[in-house]
Design an enzyme around this catalytic site. Structure first.
Site: not given
Length: 546
Positions: A377, A437
């Site tokens: 990420d 997420d």
């Protein structure tokens, strides 16, 4: 003979079911790889900086959408504070040179020219040199904020904005050539109620997915203790699979990196592949969720005999509904006004089914997977802009789509911003949250829920604490986003909160060793040996289908 025939038929059906299950898992695996393209990007900021073009001729007023760059252009916050300019129609020109344009025609006025031929800064500098007070570029392409480097920003002192060419043609039909224009950009509140809705979607989906995973594990254990000896077969029937090997996790993350890079360079082709996969996988997931709800409500399967075989009427009707929902989404996926409802419905179903179907075998695998995804990420969001030629983040560019327009990846939850002033002119503005997420920390939440079952926790303490940690991580994400006024990679906050929270709980309860080791798999189709309340492995094999 009849017994052999029945056995062979059952075996054939079982093989077909396994093939279908693994095919669907492959599709889900491909889609979760694609989830890596956008899971890090959470934003309630306005992707395109939007403004309003107010046109009047003394008798009639009408407003149109503008897109501008706030680093380049300062616009008034209200119509009353905006300066009125006469509008000069030069839409037959690209204004890449001043040849043929008299300064007397454009001095002190707003000028409309066509997009293309040269960059925006060149058009703006020419218009400024001719004495124009504002420049409006009519675009036949999807609009995104006009960009330039810092030095070019400093050279241009007049307002610059884009409008749709179709809107300009409409204005000509309404007002003719005598138009007075004002450019202004109403302030959009940083906080929006859609943030609360998005928070609820994330937390509720994670909690329900974790609870469902634990309920399935409890059912499997009950079947293993009662039936015995058929664990491997029923595990195959269920179609559920686990990530139990560190090597598998590394390969999984490596495939994410590869898919992200491919999407960056071949977005316009692969986006349709992802859309097709999403339709199939989400319809399957919606069927699984609704079927479980009907079972919970004790609804009869309404089986009938057709051609010597038993067919569930309930399953046929439910399949038709789920396929219809997915097809409607696929056909109308760009209708922003209402299609976000279906996308969120399919997205929640997909995340729930994924958390129920895919499991992490122990906390060690959870730590490895979530840590690697956190590094992944950070690298693709913050590091790639340092060496990309245009200075853009690969992750953000793929998540938004080329030029923030056209086809978008269907791997985000979307909720309209309730306080957006210009959404009726420029299109709806959304708060977005990537499926990843929810799924990535949700896998840890699901593991905590199953561990509650293994240690016979009456209050589901691990599930509850991990959900609270997820909630705290999301709240921190929102807080940082509101303070910085920038979209945030949510995993940067969710991973530390959920990993540390669950680890501290296991250490405090003296169950860290069991929590770390979890269950083990020798091969893919072998049976798990769940921990009993005393921490010893369960010698019974089994695998009840949930």
């Amino acid at each position: 003979m009849k017994k052999c025939y029945t056995a062979n038929t059952d075996q054939s059906l079982n093989k077909r079911y396994v093939v279908v299950s693994y095919t669907l898992f492959t599709l889900k695996y491909m889609l979760v790889v694609c989830i890596s393209l956008s899971y890090c990007f959470y934003s309630t900021q306005v992707i395109c900086q939007e403004a309003i073009l107010h046109i009047s001729n003394g008798a009639t007023d009408k407003e149109y959408c503008l897109v501008y760059n706030s680093l380049w252009t300062n616009l008034s916050l209200s119509l009353s504070a905006a300066t009125a300019y006469p509008l000069v129609n030069l839409s037959s020109r690209l204004l890449c040179s001043s040849a043929g344009v008299s300064p007397a025609i454009v001095r002190g006025k707003a000028v409309v020219v066509m997009r293309g031929g040269c960059n925006f800064s060149q058009k703006a500098e020419i218009a400024q040199d001719l004495g124009a007070a504002a420049l409006i570029v009519a675009s036949t392409k999807p609009m995104s904020p006009p960009g330039a480097n810092v030095t070019e920003y400093e050279k241009v002192q007049i307002p610059l904005a884009l409008m749709r060419y179709m809107d300009f043609l409409d204005a000509q039909n309404v007002f003719g050539e005598e138009m007075q224009v004002r450019l202004y950009a109403p302030a959009v509140p940083v906080f929006d109620a859609s943030i609360v809705v998005m928070l609820l979607i994330g937390v509720v989906t994670v909690a329900l997915g974790g609870y469902w995973s634990g309920a399935c594990e409890r059912e499997r254990l009950r079947a293993s203790r009662g039936g015995g000896g058929r664990g491997g077969e029923e595990k195959s029937d269920s179609g559920d699979l686990a990530l139990y090997s560190p090597l598998k996790v590394v390969i999984f993350v490596g495939l994410m990196c590869l898919m992200l890079v491919l999407m960056y360079f071949f977005y316009k082709y692969l986006v349709y592949v992802i859309i097709a996969i999403f339709c199939l996988a989400s319809a399957t997931a919606l069927f699984s969720c609704l079927d479980a709800l009907l079972d919970l409500a004790k609804c009869s399967p309404m089986s009938v005999t057709v051609l010597g075989g038993s067919v569930s009427v309930r399953s046929v009707l439910l399949s038709a509904v789920c396929v219809t929902v997915a097809v409607v989404w696929g056909v109308y996926r760009n209708e922003d006004r209402w299609i976000w409802i279906l996308q969120d419905l399919l997205g929640v179903a997909f995340c729930l089914n994924f958390l129920k179907t895919i499991s992490l075998s122990n906390f060690k695998i959870c730590v490895i997977l979530l840590s690697l995804l956190l590094l992944y990420d950070v690298f693709f969001v913050f590091i790639t802009p340092l060496f990309m030629p245009n200075g853009e983040s690969i992750m953000v560019q793929v998540a938004l789509g080329p030029d923030a327009a056209g086809e978008k990846l269907p791997v985000v939850m979307r909720v309209p911003r309730f306080s957006a002033w210009t959404q009726n002119l420029c299109g709806m503005q959304f708060s977005i949250l990537g499926y990843g997420d929810i799924i990535v920390p949700g896998l840890l939440v699901a593991y905590c829920s199953r561990f509650d079952v293994w240690v016979n926790s009456p209050k589901k303490i691990y599930l509850f604490c991990c959900c609270i940690a997820y909630l705290c991580g999301m709240v921190l994400t929102f807080a940082v986003m509101l303070v910085t006024k920038m979209g945030q990679p949510a995993l940067l906050y969710l991973v530390p909160f959920t990993l540390l929270g669950s680890a501290l709980l296991a250490w405090r309860r003296g169950e860290m060793r069991q929590f770390w080791n979890g269950t083990t798999y020798e091969v893919l189709d072998s049976t798990r040996e769940p921990l009993l309340p005393d921490g010893t492995p369960d010698s019974g094999s089994g695998g009840g289908k949930c």
